[in-house]
Design an enzyme around this catalytic site. Structure first.
Site, PDB file in Angstrom:
ATOM      1  N   PRO A  21       0.814  -1.218   0.000  1.00  0.00           N
ATOM      2  CA  PRO A  21       0.000   0.000   0.000  1.00  0.00           C
ATOM      3  C   PRO A  21       0.846   1.266   0.000  1.00  0.00           C
ATOM      4  CG  PRO A  21      -0.684  -1.485   1.745  1.00  0.00           C
ATOM      5  CD  PRO A  21       0.572  -2.038   1.187  1.00  0.00           C
ATOM      6  N   CYS A  22       0.210   2.354  -0.423  1.00  0.00           N
ATOM      7  CA  CYS A  22       0.988   3.553  -0.686  1.00  0.00           C
ATOM      8  C   CYS A  22       0.382   4.805  -0.077  1.00  0.00           C
ATOM      9  CB  CYS A  22       1.098   3.736  -2.191  1.00  0.00           C
ATOM     10  SG  CYS A  22      -0.493   3.655  -3.002  1.00  0.00           S
TER      11      CYS A  22
END
Ligand SMILES: C[S@@+](CC[C@H](N)C(=O)[O-])C[C@H]1O[C@@H](n2cnc3c(N)ncnc32)[C@H](O)[C@@H]1O
Length: 316
Positions: free
Chosen positions: A70-71
């Site tokens: 995830p970012c």
């Protein structure tokens, strides 16, 4: 057929690319139930484990490990908080890498990670992957260069196990954009991707919230013959559909519609097409519109992941 494990799999953008590149996906994993549901309706032959990556203690031995952690912490639309816990899920990817020891790996993440305030995290990933025994290269790829009708730049790491003594080069652009890559075929447009869909789909298919000041703080408009603005994971911030009036700049972070004609955001189904998913992608009925935007916007465009996977020399 080379085999792969996919981590942070989501609804399967990366995996659709891997299948196109000829991989057999032996195992996939994500924590989000709707991502799993959508994946299995479209790619039913994968063993998809629904759990936190932290709870998986062993993995099958495969040729390739793929992961798109995830970012939110690094992304332009996210919190940009370098101490956020979610920024450190790459450690779980590193754990899996050391357990599986595949011949190669591919990681995708947002390009915000190359910003100065996140550079230490990028460097830490490089150090970890190199000390795990891999020759690693990274680059920021523009999805339009691989035939995706969308402005989307993403960071990729590719590692090849050092003992294989093989070099990797990122794929060169296959489509022309803005004259920078002359002689190549023209990148498909919004019209090519969604021109056959109804101009006004069912109301449940798109976000109908008002166009609040934050929405109008930037230009969300692109025309039929353009490529789309970046598809994001929240419906509220989805780009405008080209039937909407254009936006005119009033000043810093301030735009308005050029007339009072009807305007709407792209639907989640249109967003999926503009991400390069198969045209007849199925969305299960569980959960609502926002969850559909979320899994689509989180995804890696399949054609980009396929291009990167195909660029790995035949070490299988
Ligand atoms: C950038 S998205 C991945 C997109 C996906 N590769 C695709 O192409 O569709 C990151 C994913 O990580 C998942 N995730 C977040 N925390 C997780 C955890 N602790 N364990 C497993 N998956 C997690 C999210 O649910 C999300 O689907």
């Amino acid at each position: 057929m080379p085999t792969a494990v996919s981590l942070f799999t989501g609804c399967g953008g990366s995996d659709a690319g891997l299948l196109d590149a000829g991989f057999d996906i032996v195992m996939a994993n994500d924590i989000l139930p709707y991502a799993r549901d959508t994946y299995l309706r479209n790619l039913p032959n994968t063993d998809y484990v629904l759990s936190s990556i932290a709870d998986i203690k062993s993995f099958p031995k495969v040729d390739l490990l793929a992961g798109c952690y995830p970012c939110q912490g690094f992304s332009q639309g996210g919190l940009r908080d370098p101490v956020k816990k979610i920024n450190y899920l790459y450690r779980e990817f590193d754990r899996a890498l050391r357990l599986i020891k595949p011949k190669a790996f591919i990681v995708e993440n947002v390009s915000g990670m190359i910003r100065n305030d996140f550079r230490h995290l990028l460097n830490n990933q490089l150090i970890r992957f190199r000390t795990a025994g891999y020759r690693v290269k990274w680059d920021v790829l523009d999805a339009r260069h691989y035939g995706v009708p969308q402005e989307r730049s993403r960071l990729f790491f590719v590692g090849i196990r050092s003992d294989l003594d093989v070099c990797f080069d990122f794929p060169t652009p296959c489509y022309e954009t803005e004259g920078a890559t002359q002689g190549l075929p023209r990148c498909p447009t919004i019209r090519d991707a969604i021109g056959d869909l109804p101009l006004w789909p069912d109301e449940e298919e798109y976000d109908r919230q008002e166009f609040h000041w934050y929405y109008l703080s930037r230009n969300r408009y692109r025309g039929w013959e353009d490529q789309s603005r970046t598809i994001v994971a929240t419906g509220r911030h989805a780009p405008l559909h080209p039937i909407s009036p254009k936006l005119i700049r009033l000043g810093t972070d301030e735009w308005k519609f050029e007339n009072d004609g009807p305007a709407r955001r792209l639907s989640y189904r249109e967003a999926a097409r503009l991400q390069g998913f198969q045209r007849d992608m199925v969305f299960p009925d569980t959960y609502g519109t926002q969850m559909r935007y979320r899994v689509v916007g989180n995804a890696v465009p399949p054609p980009v992941f396929a291009a990167v996977a195909k660029a790995i020399p035949n070490i299988w």
